[in-house]
Write a protein that holds these residues in place. Sequence first.
Motif: not given
Length: 238
Positions: A194-198, A215-216, A221-223, A231-232
């Motif tokens: 979890e966290g801010v996606l960069e 998109e999320a 999946k990419q990670m 969403f947070l």
Amino acid sequence: LQSDLQFAPLSSISRSLANSINVWLAGTVRLTKETMSLLLRVVLICTISIAESQFPSSCSSSEYGDVRLYNTHTNDDEDGALQLCYSGTWYSVCDYDWDCSDGNVACYQLGYDKARQVEHNSDNYFGYWSHIHNYYYSCSGNEHSLGSCYTHYTSSYHCSPSSDAAGVRCVQAWDSSCSLNGALRLVGGETSHEGVLEFCYNGKWSPFCYLDDEEASVACKQMGYSKYAAFLSPDEYL
């Protein structure tokens, strides 16, 4: 007459208001109701004039096309209602069709890396401003200033300063340590998932301004995760 007198320590009278204008009141005095009212009125007037001096309504010809962030609610310099200098006056930007591409350009013009969030009805978050420009912007996201974006005049939609001011929350890139364009990471979370996606772009890690559900899911999946759960708010991490 005696019943009209109030005895109170000044330190207990609107200390929070006094602190906001750097005035420290101390001691014990005898105040009439009229004096008390005058004191509170003076404190309020001083507070308003400080806001006006910080955000003057007029701008010079040399500032034409410049932008600024108007924020009387928090001390976050990178957040605020977006305002544009036009014909000698600072106007709020209309939030009609206001999106992340527009916010990214505005933040870049202000000297930040990009937008982490855009706001509609931004007077709810940053304070009311009486002037608003009845134009809206369509930016691709690659421009260096709002003035370079396509500008529309909307006669069918009246932009109200009390409900239609565009806002933006800008951010600087955290560091320049990435090397693979398109790489993703999560930062600031209590766990690794979890966290801010960069994303990595041109050697900089930057947060996304907006993602929809699809998109999320692709990002997770990419990670290496199965899908996204929720969403947070970025404010929980930034």
